[in-house]
Design a protein around this motif. Structure first.
Motif, PDB file in Angstrom:
ATOM      1  N   LEU A 135      16.806  42.482  -2.366  1.00 21.97           N
ATOM      2  CA  LEU A 135      15.693  43.478  -1.749  1.00 21.97           C
ATOM      3  C   LEU A 135      16.081  43.626  -0.345  1.00 21.97           C
ATOM      4  N   LYS A 136      16.591  42.717   0.413  1.00 26.88           N
ATOM      5  CA  LYS A 136      16.942  42.941   1.665  1.00 26.88           C
ATOM      6  C   LYS A 136      18.142  43.736   1.788  1.00 26.88           C
ATOM      7  N   LYS A 137      19.208  43.694   0.995  1.00 23.38           N
ATOM      8  CA  LYS A 137      20.366  44.670   0.918  1.00 23.38           C
ATOM      9  C   LYS A 137      19.759  46.105   0.254  1.00 23.38           C
ATOM     10  N   ILE A 138      18.744  46.173  -0.317  1.00 26.70           N
ATOM     11  CA  ILE A 138      18.234  47.539  -0.720  1.00 26.70           C
ATOM     12  C   ILE A 138      17.474  48.216   0.454  1.00 26.70           C
ATOM     13  N   LEU A 139      16.676  47.537   0.926  1.00 30.55           N
ATOM     14  CA  LEU A 139      16.012  47.930   2.185  1.00 30.55           C
ATOM     15  C   LEU A 139      16.793  48.505   3.234  1.00 30.55           C
ATOM     16  N   GLN A 140      18.092  47.910   3.478  1.00 31.76           N
ATOM     17  CA  GLN A 140      19.003  48.034   4.789  1.00 31.76           C
ATOM     18  C   GLN A 140      19.516  49.345   4.321  1.00 31.76           C
ATOM     19  N   GLN A 141      19.992  49.643   2.791  1.00 31.60           N
ATOM     20  CA  GLN A 141      20.549  50.907   2.548  1.00 31.60           C
ATOM     21  C   GLN A 141      19.676  52.176   2.413  1.00 31.60           C
ATOM     22  N   ILE A 142      18.323  51.817   2.157  1.00 32.97           N
ATOM     23  CA  ILE A 142      17.410  52.886   2.282  1.00 32.97           C
ATOM     24  C   ILE A 142      16.920  53.386   3.773  1.00 32.97           C
ATOM     25  N   ASN A 143      16.745  52.266   4.705  1.00 32.77           N
ATOM     26  CA  ASN A 143      16.938  52.667   5.990  1.00 32.77           C
ATOM     27  C   ASN A 143      17.902  53.426   6.500  1.00 32.77           C
ATOM     28  N   GLU A 144      19.288  53.355   5.893  1.00 35.70           N
ATOM     29  CA  GLU A 144      20.297  54.192   6.261  1.00 35.70           C
ATOM     30  C   GLU A 144      20.046  55.825   5.883  1.00 35.70           C
ATOM     31  N   GLU A 145      19.137  55.909   4.761  1.00 33.39           N
ATOM     32  CA  GLU A 145      19.145  57.148   4.324  1.00 33.39           C
ATOM     33  C   GLU A 145      17.974  57.787   5.034  1.00 33.39           C
ATOM     34  N   GLY A 146      17.233  57.197   5.841  1.00 28.73           N
ATOM     35  CA  GLY A 146      16.170  57.836   6.728  1.00 28.73           C
ATOM     36  C   GLY A 146      15.092  58.463   5.960  1.00 28.73           C
ATOM     37  N   VAL A 147      14.491  57.501   4.929  1.00 33.09           N
ATOM     38  CA  VAL A 147      13.307  58.018   4.228  1.00 33.09           C
ATOM     39  C   VAL A 147      12.234  57.832   5.010  1.00 33.09           C
ATOM     40  N   ASP A 148      11.027  58.850   4.242  1.00 35.80           N
ATOM     41  CA  ASP A 148       9.576  58.805   4.956  1.00 35.80           C
ATOM     42  C   ASP A 148       8.716  57.701   4.450  1.00 35.80           C
ATOM     43  N   GLY A 149       9.289  57.054   3.595  1.00 36.56           N
ATOM     44  CA  GLY A 149       8.238  55.831   3.189  1.00 36.56           C
ATOM     45  C   GLY A 149       8.939  55.190   1.984  1.00 36.56           C
ATOM     46  N   ILE A 150       8.434  53.911   1.595  1.00 38.21           N
ATOM     47  CA  ILE A 150       9.210  53.341   0.411  1.00 38.21           C
ATOM     48  C   ILE A 150       7.909  53.047  -0.671  1.00 38.21           C
ATOM     49  N   ILE A 151       8.082  53.045  -1.799  1.00 44.49           N
ATOM     50  CA  ILE A 151       7.341  52.558  -2.916  1.00 44.49           C
ATOM     51  C   ILE A 151       7.841  51.272  -3.382  1.00 44.49           C
ATOM     52  N   LEU A 152       7.275  50.221  -3.545  1.00 43.82           N
ATOM     53  CA  LEU A 152       7.680  48.873  -4.087  1.00 43.82           C
ATOM     54  C   LEU A 152       6.732  48.572  -5.208  1.00 43.82           C
ATOM     55  N   ASP A 153       7.337  48.892  -6.524  1.00 43.60           N
ATOM     56  CA  ASP A 153       7.080  48.672  -7.689  1.00 43.60           C
ATOM     57  C   ASP A 153       6.769  47.211  -8.247  1.00 43.60           C
ATOM     58  N   LEU A 154       5.594  46.578  -8.224  1.00 44.69           N
ATOM     59  CA  LEU A 154       5.387  45.163  -8.803  1.00 44.69           C
ATOM     60  C   LEU A 154       4.668  45.225 -10.045  1.00 44.69           C
ATOM     61  N   ARG A 155       4.635  46.321 -10.555  1.00 45.85           N
ATOM     62  CA  ARG A 155       3.926  46.332 -11.918  1.00 45.85           C
ATOM     63  C   ARG A 155       4.590  45.487 -12.892  1.00 45.85           C
ATOM     64  N   ASP A 156       4.057  44.777 -13.872  1.00 45.95           N
ATOM     65  CA  ASP A 156       4.484  43.859 -14.760  1.00 45.95           C
ATOM     66  C   ASP A 156       5.403  42.834 -14.195  1.00 45.95           C
ATOM     67  N   ASN A 157       5.245  42.412 -12.925  1.00 43.03           N
ATOM     68  CA  ASN A 157       6.114  41.573 -12.309  1.00 43.03           C
ATOM     69  C   ASN A 157       5.343  40.151 -12.222  1.00 43.03           C
TER      70      ASN A 157
END
Length: 625
Positions: free
Chosen positions: A390-412
């Motif tokens: 997840l840390k790697k994914i967050l770092q990649q998404i940060n580089e995309e300059g997103v306006d927000g993040i949806i973290l899906d924990l359904r069925d987890n």
């Protein structure tokens, strides 16, 4: 006092060991397992119980449910015969005996054999398909059969229902139009023959249930009388648990399922050994398996899939040879070199979402992360983990300059507590995340990460099947006002389990009893930083959305012998400095939900399913099926 009894048990194991050496006596494996399991429960379970008649009654009820859950075999007379042990399980544990297990296994075996003969007679002749009668499908609304006659009548109706469904499938597969006013005699005979073949195969498997499987049911009735998450694992079930936790296994990379008397390949996992070898295909039937060219061939005919995979799995680099029947009838032998199989669907996944905008609004971009569990390979410090991924994914998404993040924990359903806490720390600068209460003290778990990985807007999706570690993460983010929690109230599992390898408790000279298996033991409860319990209550969303699982009776509150809720004092912590405008978000969400066609369809679907679940009596008139 508890420590005294545990030392007494250890002394008992030593005495058994000395006696077996001195006199050459054999030591009963189930006796050692029963005693060991009980003493572990008494010494380390979060909420220990007295070994008394009340525990016996609770364990007895759970054992009966596991023995014949659909009330298809045992009769009231059988229950009366077993009833004499209802208050005796405590005495059996003390004496190291298992008379209830032996009696119940014998009774179940007898009834299964009777049903085998009964079913053959019933299916030998066509049913009366245009008679008004019905079958109660919900076993909870049925009592056990009053005797052989009532049991036969139940099976007649169940077999008639299965035959009608099979017949309708056969007719629908043909070219002619389905006629519910007349019977195609040829297809009706085929349907009865197919039902008979499948049933006899199932009953044969039930009769082959090993002594270990019977003991597994018995000992877990005792463990589940403490709480629903404490369990004994056979060595095979522990292996399955480990695979689920780490997301990898050593084998050929194919998903299998039982189909009649055979094992069918239902999926070839991309990148796996079978996929690379190329000959094994979806739809193939595996008839036999051998460990290399010179080893003895094992016939998989009429074998449970759980048993078959034990022969097919194996160490990386070893060869397994599968004798396979292709869909065209060709029989071939396929050699495959086993390798690491990566179950990619068990790992975190990401996507970039760019929803369409109206008018002159700028297009926005959001990161979406699906986290199915808090996985971790505990056997390999360099193995994959949910937090690292997840840390790697967050770092990649940060580089995309997103306006927000949806973290899906359904069925987890949870997993590694350490990973859940580390992930929470990715979004919170510092502070306490969790309170954990054991039998003797309460500990506070703090943010293990320095600073944050992501500071922008965050939405967390939850549902009824979000549980344990996922509830810890969602609760921490909610308590800190760090995220908007959307969806439905979570499962409410507020307990922590530890895995104990039972082999570690045996002296060297009793090594012949290995492997004993493992025990998943509830040792603690966890609480929010506010002191509020997750146990029973779960995490309530800030934004409630229509729930596709609205028809399911799920959650800790529905489980028998669930631990009671408690409350602790709140901790001091610093909330997020830029909280979302929840009131405004709720108002806009309500407006969108009210006019959204997909959400309306979810509501209609849940209403339909709930209505169908109430109507459990099934007509057996062909025209009304």
């Amino acid at each position: 006092m508890r420590r005294y009894f545990f030392r007494l048990f250890c002394g008992f194991i030593v005495i058994l060991s000395l006696v077996s050496i001195t006199f050459g006596w054999s030591v009963d494996r189930s006796q050692v397992l029963t005693s060991l399991t009980w003493h572990i429960l008494e010494e380390w379970h979060y909420s220990p119980r007295e070994l008394d008649d009340q525990l016996s009654q609770d364990a007895f009820a759970l054992y009966l449910e596991s023995l014949d859950p659909d009330k298809r075999f045992l009769t009231k007379a059988d229950l009366e015969e077993m009833q004499k042990y209802e208050r005796a399980i405590d005495d059996e544990i003390k004496a190291g005996s298992s008379r209830l297990m032996e009696l119940s296994s014998w009774l179940l075996s007898q009834r299964i054999q009777e049903v085998q003969a009964m079913a053959k007679e019933i299916l030998a002749e066509p049913f009366a398909y245009f008679v008004d009668e019905d079958l109660e499908l919900d076993a909870k609304k049925r009592d056990y059969a009053d005797g052989p006659g009532e049991l036969r009548e139940l099976w007649r109706k169940m077999l008639k229902y299965q035959t009608i469904l099979t017949y309708l499938d056969l007719v629908a597969a043909g070219e002619e139009e389905v006629n519910l006013k007349a019977i195609d005699k040829e297809k009706e005979a085929q349907a009865r023959e197919k039902v008979s073949r499948n049933l006899q195969s199932t009953l044969e498997r039930l009769l082959k249930d090993s002594k270990e499987e019977a003991f597994y049911r018995y000992i877990n009735a005792v463990t589940r009388s403490f709480d629903p998450h404490t369990a004994y694992f056979t060595p095979e079930k522990k292996e399955d648990f480990d695979i689920e936790m780490r997301g990898t296994l050593e084998g050929i990379g194919a998903r299998l399922q039982e189909e009649g008397e055979y094992i069918r390949v239902v999926e070839i996992i991309p990148g796996g050994a079978a996929w690379r070898q190329g000959e094994l295909k979806q739809g193939d039937l595996i008839l036999q398996v051998a460990q290399g060219e010179e080893e003895e061939v094992v016939d998989l005919y009429n074998m449970r899939v759980t048993e078959a995979v034990r022969y097919i799995r194996g160490k990386k680099g070893t060869e397994v040879r599968l004798t396979v029947k292709k869909p065209d009838g060709q029989i071939v032998t396929i050699p495959i070199i086993r390798d690491i199989v990566v179950l990619e669907e068990s790992y975190a996944r990401q996507a970039l979402l760019t929803p369409a905008r109206t008018g002159e609004e700028e297009a926005r971009k959001f990161g979406y992360i699906y986290l199915p569990s808090f996985y971790r390979d505990f056997a390999d410090v360099k193995g994959r983990s949910a937090a690292a991924d997840l840390k790697k994914i967050l770092q990649q998404i940060n580089e995309e300059g997103v306006d927000g993040i949806i973290l899906d924990l359904r069925d987890n359903g949870g997993g590694s507590l350490d990973d859940a806490l580390r992930i929470a720390g990715f979004f919170i600068p510092s502070g306490p995340l969790l309170q954990v209460k054991g039998r003797e003290k309460t500990n506070v778990f703090w943010d293990p990460e320095k600073g944050t990985v992501y500071n922008g807007p965050l939405v967390v999706l939850i549902n009824t099947l979000t549980a344990s570690g996922a509830e810890i993460l969602a609760a921490a983010l909610q308590d800190y006002d760090r995220a908007v929690i959307a969806g439905n109230r979570t499962f409410g599992k507020g307990s922590i389990q530890s895995i104990l390898e039972l082999d570690h408790f045996l002296p060297l000279d009793l090594g012949g009893l290995k492997p004993l298996g493992s025990m998943k033991l509830t040792i603690q409860q966890f609480y929010r930083v506010t002191g509020e319990p997750i146990q029973y209550h779960g995490v309530a969303p800030d934004i409630t959305l229509p729930d596709p699982y609205g028809y399911i009776e799920a959650g800790e509150r529905t489980l028998k012998h669930a631990l009671p809720e408690e409350r602790l004092a709140s901790l001091e912590y610093q909330k997020w400095e830029r909280p979302a405008d929840l009131d405004g978000i709720k108002a806009k969400s309500s407006q969108r939900v009210a006019v959204n066609q997909s959400f309306q369809q979810i509501g209609e679907y849940v209403e339909k399913i709930n209505k169908e679940r109430q109507e459990t009596r099934q007509s057996l008139h062909l025209a009304e099926i």
